[in-house]
Design a protein around this motif. Sequence first.
Motif, PDB file in Angstrom:
ATOM      1  N   ARG A  58       0.831  -1.209   0.000  1.00  0.00           N
ATOM      2  CA  ARG A  58       0.000   0.000   0.000  1.00  0.00           C
ATOM      3  C   ARG A  58       0.865   1.258   0.000  1.00  0.00           C
ATOM      4  NH1 ARG A  58      -2.459  -0.637   4.783  1.00  0.00           N
ATOM      5  NH2 ARG A  58      -0.871   0.620   5.806  1.00  0.00           N
ATOM      6  N   GLU A  59       1.823   1.307   0.940  1.00  0.00           N
ATOM      7  CA  GLU A  59       2.673   2.500   1.047  1.00  0.00           C
ATOM      8  C   GLU A  59       3.706   2.542  -0.076  1.00  0.00           C
ATOM      9  OE1 GLU A  59       1.980   4.839   3.264  1.00  0.00           O
ATOM     10  OE2 GLU A  59       0.358   3.585   4.020  1.00  0.00           O
ATOM     11  N   GLY A  60       4.321   1.380  -0.329  1.00  0.00           N
ATOM     12  CA  GLY A  60       5.407   1.325  -1.317  1.00  0.00           C
ATOM     13  C   GLY A  60       4.965   1.757  -2.705  1.00  0.00           C
ATOM     14  N   THR A  61       3.781   1.297  -3.142  1.00  0.00           N
ATOM     15  CA  THR A  61       3.333   1.700  -4.480  1.00  0.00           C
ATOM     16  C   THR A  61       3.091   3.214  -4.515  1.00  0.00           C
ATOM     17  OG1 THR A  61       1.073   1.064  -3.840  1.00  0.00           O
ATOM     18  CG2 THR A  61       2.319  -0.521  -5.158  1.00  0.00           C
ATOM     19  N   GLY A  62       2.656   3.779  -3.383  1.00  0.00           N
ATOM     20  CA  GLY A  62       2.462   5.230  -3.313  1.00  0.00           C
ATOM     21  C   GLY A  62       3.784   5.980  -3.374  1.00  0.00           C
ATOM     22  N   TRP A  63       4.778   5.474  -2.650  1.00  0.00           N
ATOM     23  CA  TRP A  63       6.088   6.140  -2.660  1.00  0.00           C
ATOM     24  C   TRP A  63       6.723   6.094  -4.049  1.00  0.00           C
ATOM     25  CZ3 TRP A  63       7.748   2.975   2.248  1.00  0.00           C
ATOM     26  CH2 TRP A  63       7.165   3.560   3.388  1.00  0.00           C
ATOM     27  N   ILE A  64       6.643   4.917  -4.685  1.00  0.00           N
ATOM     28  CA  ILE A  64       7.237   4.795  -6.024  1.00  0.00           C
ATOM     29  C   ILE A  64       6.556   5.774  -6.977  1.00  0.00           C
ATOM     30  CG2 ILE A  64       7.492   3.262  -8.022  1.00  0.00           C
ATOM     31  CD1 ILE A  64       7.936   0.951  -6.050  1.00  0.00           C
ATOM     32  N   LEU A  65       5.220   5.842  -6.897  1.00  0.00           N
ATOM     33  CA  LEU A  65       4.504   6.778  -7.765  1.00  0.00           C
ATOM     34  C   LEU A  65       4.979   8.209  -7.524  1.00  0.00           C
ATOM     35  CD1 LEU A  65       2.318   7.601  -9.773  1.00  0.00           C
ATOM     36  CD2 LEU A  65       0.673   7.622  -7.893  1.00  0.00           C
ATOM     37  N   ARG A  66       5.082   8.593  -6.239  1.00  0.00           N
ATOM     38  CA  ARG A  66       5.496   9.970  -5.937  1.00  0.00           C
ATOM     39  C   ARG A  66       6.883  10.276  -6.488  1.00  0.00           C
ATOM     40  NH1 ARG A  66       2.933   9.952  -1.044  1.00  0.00           N
ATOM     41  NH2 ARG A  66       4.809   9.422   0.086  1.00  0.00           N
ATOM     42  N   ILE A  67       7.790   9.307  -6.359  1.00  0.00           N
ATOM     43  CA  ILE A  67       9.148   9.525  -6.866  1.00  0.00           C
ATOM     44  C   ILE A  67       9.128   9.697  -8.392  1.00  0.00           C
ATOM     45  CG2 ILE A  67      11.409   8.428  -7.204  1.00  0.00           C
ATOM     46  CD1 ILE A  67      11.092   7.225  -4.381  1.00  0.00           C
ATOM     47  N   PHE A  68       8.391   8.835  -9.071  1.00  0.00           N
ATOM     48  CA  PHE A  68       8.335   8.938 -10.538  1.00  0.00           C
ATOM     49  C   PHE A  68       7.663  10.242 -10.974  1.00  0.00           C
ATOM     50  CE2 PHE A  68       8.597   4.065 -11.466  1.00  0.00           C
ATOM     51  CZ  PHE A  68       9.910   4.071 -11.026  1.00  0.00           C
ATOM     52  N   GLU A  69       6.663  10.667 -10.224  1.00  0.00           N
ATOM     53  CA  GLU A  69       6.007  11.944 -10.555  1.00  0.00           C
ATOM     54  C   GLU A  69       7.000  13.096 -10.426  1.00  0.00           C
ATOM     55  OE1 GLU A  69       1.272  11.262  -9.411  1.00  0.00           O
ATOM     56  OE2 GLU A  69       2.664  11.986  -7.872  1.00  0.00           O
ATOM     57  N   LYS A  70       7.782  13.052  -9.348  1.00  0.00           N
ATOM     58  CA  LYS A  70       8.771  14.110  -9.156  1.00  0.00           C
ATOM     59  C   LYS A  70       9.827  14.078 -10.259  1.00  0.00           C
ATOM     60  CE  LYS A  70      10.197  15.437  -5.031  1.00  0.00           C
ATOM     61  NZ  LYS A  70      10.797  15.289  -3.659  1.00  0.00           N
ATOM     62  N   MET A  71      10.258  12.870 -10.637  1.00  0.00           N
ATOM     63  CA  MET A  71      11.232  12.733 -11.725  1.00  0.00           C
ATOM     64  C   MET A  71      10.684  13.396 -12.989  1.00  0.00           C
ATOM     65  SD  MET A  71      13.905  10.882 -10.839  1.00  0.00           S
ATOM     66  CE  MET A  71      14.229  10.447  -9.133  1.00  0.00           C
ATOM     67  N   GLU A  72       9.426  13.101 -13.277  1.00  0.00           N
ATOM     68  CA  GLU A  72       8.824  13.582 -14.512  1.00  0.00           C
ATOM     69  C   GLU A  72       8.723  15.101 -14.509  1.00  0.00           C
ATOM     70  OE1 GLU A  72       6.195  13.729 -17.941  1.00  0.00           O
ATOM     71  OE2 GLU A  72       5.393  14.265 -15.978  1.00  0.00           O
ATOM     72  N   ARG A  73       8.405  15.663 -13.347  1.00  0.00           N
ATOM     73  CA  ARG A  73       8.292  17.119 -13.235  1.00  0.00           C
ATOM     74  C   ARG A  73       9.651  17.799 -13.160  1.00  0.00           C
ATOM     75  NH1 ARG A  73       4.210  16.211  -9.234  1.00  0.00           N
ATOM     76  NH2 ARG A  73       5.719  16.733  -7.631  1.00  0.00           N
ATOM     77  N   GLY A  74      10.708  17.002 -13.034  1.00  0.00           N
ATOM     78  CA  GLY A  74      12.042  17.588 -12.933  1.00  0.00           C
ATOM     79  C   GLY A  74      12.407  17.985 -11.520  1.00  0.00           C
ATOM     80  N   GLU A  75      11.700  17.434 -10.540  1.00  0.00           N
ATOM     81  CA  GLU A  75      11.998  17.776  -9.149  1.00  0.00           C
ATOM     82  C   GLU A  75      12.644  16.619  -8.406  1.00  0.00           C
ATOM     83  OE1 GLU A  75       8.137  18.779  -7.713  1.00  0.00           O
ATOM     84  OE2 GLU A  75       7.905  20.432  -9.123  1.00  0.00           O
ATOM     85  N   GLY A  76      13.037  15.590  -9.138  1.00  0.00           N
ATOM     86  CA  GLY A  76      13.610  14.402  -8.496  1.00  0.00           C
ATOM     87  C   GLY A  76      15.081  14.578  -8.168  1.00  0.00           C
ATOM     88  N   THR A  77      15.555  13.699  -7.282  1.00  0.00           N
ATOM     89  CA  THR A  77      16.970  13.715  -6.927  1.00  0.00           C
ATOM     90  C   THR A  77      17.556  12.314  -7.097  1.00  0.00           C
ATOM     91  OG1 THR A  77      16.545  13.122  -4.620  1.00  0.00           O
ATOM     92  CG2 THR A  77      16.542  15.476  -5.161  1.00  0.00           C
ATOM     93  N   LEU A  78      18.887  12.252  -7.160  1.00  0.00           N
ATOM     94  CA  LEU A  78      19.543  10.945  -7.296  1.00  0.00           C
ATOM     95  C   LEU A  78      19.243  10.051  -6.098  1.00  0.00           C
ATOM     96  CD1 LEU A  78      23.033  11.866  -8.797  1.00  0.00           C
ATOM     97  CD2 LEU A  78      21.241  10.478  -9.852  1.00  0.00           C
ATOM     98  N   ARG A  79      19.151  10.680  -4.932  1.00  0.00           N
ATOM     99  CA  ARG A  79      18.871   9.876  -3.743  1.00  0.00           C
ATOM    100  C   ARG A  79      17.523   9.168  -3.855  1.00  0.00           C
ATOM    101  NH1 ARG A  79      18.162  11.841   2.057  1.00  0.00           N
ATOM    102  NH2 ARG A  79      16.994   9.912   2.227  1.00  0.00           N
TER     103      ARG A  79
END
Lengths: 161, 448
Positions: free
Chosen positions: B372-393
């Motif tokens: 439940r939590e993990g799929t949400g976290w992965i989605l949030r990270i990919f969303e940030k990547m797509e918007r250009g707000e992601g980090t290498l960490r």
Amino acid sequence: MPFEPTPERAKEIEEILSRYPLKQAACLPLLHLCQEQEGWCSEEVIDFVARRLELPTAHVVGVVTFYTLFNQKPVGKHQIWVCRTLPCALRGGEDLLHHCEHRLGIHDGETTPDGLITLRSAECLASCATAPMMQVDKAYHENLTPEGLDEILTKLGANLR
Amino acid sequence: MLQPQKIISRNYDLPESWTLATFEKAGGYQAIRKALQMEPAKIIDEMKAANVRGRGGAGFPMGVKWSFMRPHPTKPAYLVVNADEGEPGTHKDRTIMEKDPHSLIEGCMIASYAIGAHVAYIYVRDELHLAKQRLWDAIHEARAKGYLGQRPFGAKDYPLEVYVQTGGGAYICGEETALLNSLEGKRGEPRFKPPFPAQVGAFGCPTTVNNVESIASAGPVLLLGGAEFSKLSRLHALNDGGSRLYGVNGHVDTPGTWEFNCGPTINELLEQAGGVSKGRKVKAVIPGGSSTPVLLPHEIFHMPDEKSPMHEWHGKSVYDVPMGVDTMRVAGSMLGTCCLTVIAEGTCMVRVALNLARFYRHESCGQCTPCREGTGWILRIFEKMERGEGTLRELDEVAEIASGIVGNTICAFGEGAAGPALTFVKKFRKEFEAHIEAKGCPYKGSIL
Ligand SMILES: Cc1cc2nc3c(=O)[nH]c(=O)nc-3n(C[C@H](O)[C@H](O)[C@H](O)COP(=O)(O)O)c2cc1C
Ligand code: SF4
Ligand code: FES
């Protein structure tokens, strides 16, 4: 006013119940049947199903809220689902959804002010080889183009923007 | 070029192929007549010899599954057919139900008789209205003829009934124990295993759950003979037998669904589908539904052990290896549902990963915290990547989240969500990094 199924539906309910060793198994079929009459799973529908199947109301509420196809509020006369999962998206599914939103002047999940159409995005509808696609009420429309889409919306009586 | 096969799809092109008249004229309902003259154990032997690996994705041998069914002193047995077909990129079971529903009904009768069941439920996802209608029509036709009912064909005192059950729009109900809960009128939440359905299935009774295509194979297996059916496959030596349906979708010129003997290669299927659209090159292929990790054309099949029957493909591109349950596992993915999603050069893979992460986040039933939590976290990270707000960490966190899901959940959904997400990051790391660097999607004109 309590929910009353039409006579044909009341007969169908009997037939549905005869299929299972346990009444509870008729929960989803009955909800579908009542929703077809009422448009959504109102409190009255939930109450009817719970009584008919001798289930706690909370059980039926739990079922209604678990499944995406049970409407928890009234919807438009027609329901549209545009598929936007990857295989459709690779062939323009997302654009199609945006096109729909633009033409109808509503967002994903909303109903047109005249109550004609509820628009929603859907996950893969097992029609990826004929993508992009959408479902209108019970029918699939496949290999869609923006022009084809406009035609379908017009036929439904929508005021296109 | 692949040679089309016409066993499962034998009736697809006949006029009104969904009617009893057409089905019978083409030899339908002969296999069940034969079955009713056989000992159930003998039917199960034929299924074992046929090496029908479950067509729903996991590839478990159907005959072996049937052999797990033991008569219970007080409880009846059930057959449940999985027609929930919701794995993104999968569009094959629908063709059987819409074009040849009687072949599924006949398969249900054979399977029920073999496992000792008198009632079969076909659980169809609600959206497939045409499939449900055709199945009900077929059931009514078969009952009117006396094929289903108290004395099938007036010949044998073995009552048989088939019913269609309707889902409610939840992908997780394709998982067999979630499906059983849903069939029983509950929320479609997967159950702990064990007990397995063969011990405690529908209504607490011994139950066999099989995919539509698996069950539709039962008739042809009996008519051809199990061993003959198995030998059709290129992978017969790997106990991966017969013929089955294959689909190709995504960026190809002529997507579709066809039947072939088991073991076509990805490249052969690409050719069958007219090649990658607009003359582009293939960038990646998801081999069997979105829960199977993506494969790239330059990946090499690795089986150095000379004694392995898979050694003959050692050193070849994974796109040139016959697709089977075992070969795709060695290739680092899974066979899944045999419906391929093709992704062309020019597609932003961050968006691809994001699209599927959204799907899994939406479809997690929420019972297990890591899923439940993990799929949400992965989605949030990919969303940030797509918007250009992601980090290498954050990119590295995907691996941590994925390993927190795998092995720590009730059902295989968790792995199906985590594995592909991790694979996208691993195999397309450069694209994710480019998004971080450019602070947004650097691929203008991506075709997704
Ligand atoms: C998340 C999830 C979704 C699944 N969806 C389906 C499905 O839609 N159809 C299907 O036949 N099997 C599906 N399966 C596999 C079933 O759990 C089960 O293995 C299958 O129905 C067994 O039939 P088979 O052995 O004939 O393939 C799914 C599994 C998981 C974990
Ligand atoms: S792994 Fe996910 S989908 Fe499966 S039971 Fe747990 S929360 Fe539900
Ligand atoms: S992705 Fe749209 S129908 Fe499968």
